[in-house]
Design a protein around this motif. Structure first.
Motif, PDB file in Angstrom:
ATOM      1  N   LEU A 186       0.547  -1.291  -0.179  1.00 53.15           N
ATOM      2  CA  LEU A 186       0.161  -0.136   0.105  1.00 53.15           C
ATOM      3  C   LEU A 186       1.615   1.452   0.087  1.00 53.15           C
ATOM      4  CD1 LEU A 186      -3.468  -0.660   2.519  1.00 53.15           C
ATOM      5  CD2 LEU A 186      -2.982  -0.352   0.461  1.00 53.15           C
ATOM      6  N   LEU A 187       0.536   1.952  -0.392  1.00 51.22           N
ATOM      7  CA  LEU A 187       1.034   3.482  -0.844  1.00 51.22           C
ATOM      8  C   LEU A 187      -0.282   4.573  -0.107  1.00 51.22           C
ATOM      9  CD1 LEU A 187       3.118   5.927  -1.459  1.00 51.22           C
ATOM     10  CD2 LEU A 187       2.762   5.870  -3.685  1.00 51.22           C
ATOM     11  N   ASP A 188       0.067   5.344   0.744  1.00 49.20           N
ATOM     12  CA  ASP A 188      -1.216   6.648   1.719  1.00 49.20           C
ATOM     13  C   ASP A 188      -0.261   7.681   1.615  1.00 49.20           C
ATOM     14  OD1 ASP A 188      -3.614   6.025   3.619  1.00 49.20           O
ATOM     15  OD2 ASP A 188      -2.300   7.972   3.386  1.00 49.20           O
ATOM     16  N   ARG A 189      -0.782   8.517   0.405  1.00 49.55           N
ATOM     17  CA  ARG A 189       0.118   9.464   0.306  1.00 49.55           C
ATOM     18  C   ARG A 189      -0.599  10.870   1.216  1.00 49.55           C
ATOM     19  NH1 ARG A 189      -2.194   8.647  -4.765  1.00 49.55           N
ATOM     20  NH2 ARG A 189      -0.561   7.886  -6.078  1.00 49.55           N
ATOM     21  N   SER A 190      -1.120  10.350   2.929  1.00 51.21           N
ATOM     22  CA  SER A 190      -1.798  11.173   3.611  1.00 51.21           C
ATOM     23  C   SER A 190      -2.980  12.668   3.176  1.00 51.21           C
ATOM     24  CB  SER A 190      -0.688  12.115   4.472  1.00 51.21           C
ATOM     25  OG  SER A 190       0.403  11.068   5.206  1.00 51.21           O
ATOM     26  N   ARG A 191      -3.866  12.028   2.698  1.00 51.39           N
ATOM     27  CA  ARG A 191      -4.735  12.813   2.039  1.00 51.39           C
ATOM     28  C   ARG A 191      -5.343  13.649   2.894  1.00 51.39           C
ATOM     29  NH1 ARG A 191      -5.640  14.800  -1.609  1.00 51.39           N
ATOM     30  NH2 ARG A 191      -7.145  15.008  -3.181  1.00 51.39           N
ATOM     31  N   THR A 192      -6.007  14.885   2.163  1.00 50.28           N
ATOM     32  CA  THR A 192      -6.291  15.714   3.934  1.00 50.28           C
ATOM     33  C   THR A 192      -8.029  15.631   3.288  1.00 50.28           C
ATOM     34  OG1 THR A 192      -6.231  17.320   2.303  1.00 50.28           O
ATOM     35  CG2 THR A 192      -4.253  17.218   3.796  1.00 50.28           C
ATOM     36  N   ARG A 193      -8.550  15.933   4.570  1.00 48.52           N
ATOM     37  CA  ARG A 193      -9.685  15.690   4.205  1.00 48.52           C
ATOM     38  C   ARG A 193     -11.086  17.370   4.102  1.00 48.52           C
ATOM     39  NH1 ARG A 193      -8.039  10.139   4.951  1.00 48.52           N
ATOM     40  NH2 ARG A 193      -9.255   8.487   3.569  1.00 48.52           N
ATOM     41  N   ALA A 194     -11.551  17.184   3.688  1.00 42.50           N
ATOM     42  CA  ALA A 194     -12.950  18.560   3.916  1.00 42.50           C
ATOM     43  C   ALA A 194     -13.485  17.883   4.908  1.00 42.50           C
ATOM     44  CB  ALA A 194     -13.506  18.506   2.525  1.00 42.50           C
ATOM     45  N   GLY A 195     -12.719  19.044   6.529  1.00 41.53           N
ATOM     46  CA  GLY A 195     -13.737  19.132   7.546  1.00 41.53           C
ATOM     47  C   GLY A 195     -12.593  19.032   8.729  1.00 41.53           C
ATOM     48  N   HIS A 196     -11.339  18.433   8.359  1.00 41.81           N
ATOM     49  CA  HIS A 196     -11.077  17.843   9.175  1.00 41.81           C
ATOM     50  C   HIS A 196      -9.790  18.577   9.418  1.00 41.81           C
ATOM     51  CE1 HIS A 196     -12.930  14.222  10.556  1.00 41.81           C
ATOM     52  NE2 HIS A 196     -13.307  14.429   8.462  1.00 41.81           N
ATOM     53  N   PRO A 197      -8.776  18.775   9.983  1.00 39.02           N
ATOM     54  CA  PRO A 197      -7.652  19.601   9.622  1.00 39.02           C
ATOM     55  C   PRO A 197      -6.181  18.723   9.574  1.00 39.02           C
ATOM     56  CG  PRO A 197      -7.597  18.505  12.452  1.00 39.02           C
ATOM     57  CD  PRO A 197      -9.566  18.287  11.785  1.00 39.02           C
ATOM     58  N   ASP A 198      -5.695  19.584   8.779  1.00 39.83           N
ATOM     59  CA  ASP A 198      -4.163  18.725   7.473  1.00 39.83           C
ATOM     60  C   ASP A 198      -3.804  17.406   8.648  1.00 39.83           C
ATOM     61  OD1 ASP A 198      -4.898  20.382   5.564  1.00 39.83           O
ATOM     62  OD2 ASP A 198      -2.330  21.457   5.768  1.00 39.83           O
ATOM     63  N   ALA A 199      -3.581  17.912  10.249  1.00 42.56           N
ATOM     64  CA  ALA A 199      -3.132  16.629  10.889  1.00 42.56           C
ATOM     65  C   ALA A 199      -3.863  15.456  10.871  1.00 42.56           C
ATOM     66  CB  ALA A 199      -1.824  17.651  12.256  1.00 42.56           C
TER      67      ALA A 199
END
Length: 322
Positions: A5-18
């Motif tokens: 698996l590769l996970d790009r640490s995608r941000t999600r609307a409504g959630h903080p970047d962290a």
């Protein structure tokens, strides 16, 4: 075929970047439980939709929460760094998590001119990727004039994120390759891979190794899987118009937004490029890709807004290739 698996640490609307970083660590823990071979993270700079700009830092956190899965980078963009610094970072990771660390390297210099300036890079600078890779491996092998610390008996394997030119470099240096994106659709791909395997020069008994990187999402039906793929595709389509690759949005919110015929066509094309479908559909797509490339490994890169659905997709894919 091995499964990673590769996970790009995608941000999600409504959630903080962290939160994207916490989500990546939690996904890695699940991937280990599901039997995935590797879990890799990415390097992107100044991208609103990606929280991971320092793979080594994130990998240290992932390594501390896992015990057996291999962890690595997909990849460190070598033009942005001094080879010695990269070697030191990954030797430290290998010292902390022995026998588990991979170093994937690429040659991207940033998506936009402001980012390239911030990285002290210019698109006009000469391509030194091959020389930098040789220097990097010298530090990892302890054959360079300077000894990178910590000095380890273990050799950290180096993977090349490759295009046609990268394949030639990988063959000359005896490195495994990772292929993804448009190169997988090029008609000359079989010839490029044949040349890589034919011209491969072993390094420390290395052998040709091809990993294909592909967005993969599995659901109960093809239609449901395409819905899962929509947030990532929508972000990419919007970025072509706005110049900003943004956070993942909920599917319902995307459907509420107007789109003209050109945008709708780009969304359809984007969805067609994802291996999204039921288990049988995805199996068929992956078998075709394996026949085309002879790849030893799949690096699945799918993402979606709904984390529960993403976890279910990861589990279904692991069961599919078990």
């Amino acid at each position: 075929m091995r499964l990673s698996l590769l996970d790009r640490s995608r941000t999600r609307a409504g959630h903080p970047d962290a939160a994207a970083l916490t989500h990546t660590i939690e996904r890695a823990v699940d991937a280990e439980r599901l039997g995935y071979s590797r879990f890799w993270v990415a390097e992107h700079h100044g991208v609103p939709g990606v929280a991971s700009g320092a793979p080594a830092v994130l990998l240290a956190a992932i390594g501390a929460r896992t015990t057996s899965i291999r962890i690595g980078s997909g990849g460190v963009m070598l033009p942005n760094h001094q080879p010695l610094v990269v070697a030191e970072q990954f030797l430290m990771l290998a010292g902390l998590h022995p026998g588990r660390v991979d170093l994937g390297v690429g040659r991207s210099v940033g998506f936009t001119e402001p980012v390239r300036r911030a990285l002290r890079r210019s698109a006009e600078e000469p391509d030194t990727f091959g020389d930098d890779l040789v220097e990097l491996r010298g530090y990892l092998d302890r054959t360079a004039p300077v000894t990178a610390r910590p000095a380890l008996d273990e050799v950290v394997p180096v993977f090349v994120l490759a295009t046609g030119r990268g394949l030639r470099v990988a063959a000359e240096l005896g490195c495994p390759v990772v292929l993804g994106g448009p190169v997988l659709d090029q008609p000359e791909l079989p010839d490029l891979l044949a040349a890589y395997r034919r011209d491969f020069r072993p390094h420390r008994d290395s052998r040709p190794h091809v990993t294909v990187s592909l967005d993969v999402l599995v659901a109960d039906t093809d239609a449901e899987a395409r819905e899962l793929a929509l947030p990532e595709v929508w972000a990419m389509v919007r970025s072509r118009r706005t110049g900003v690759f943004g956070a993942l949005e909920p599917v319902a919110a995307i459907h509420d937004q107007p789109r003209d015929a050109r945008t709708a066509d780009r969304v359809r094309q984007g969805l067609d490029g994802v291996a999204a479908g039921s288990a049988s559909t995805v199996r068929r797509r992956l078998e075709e890709l394996a026949d085309l490339t002879g790849a030893e490994e799949l690096l699945a890169t799918g993402s979606t807004y709904d984390r529960s659905a993403l976890a279910a997709s990861d589990a279904a894919l692991a069961a599919l290739l078990a």
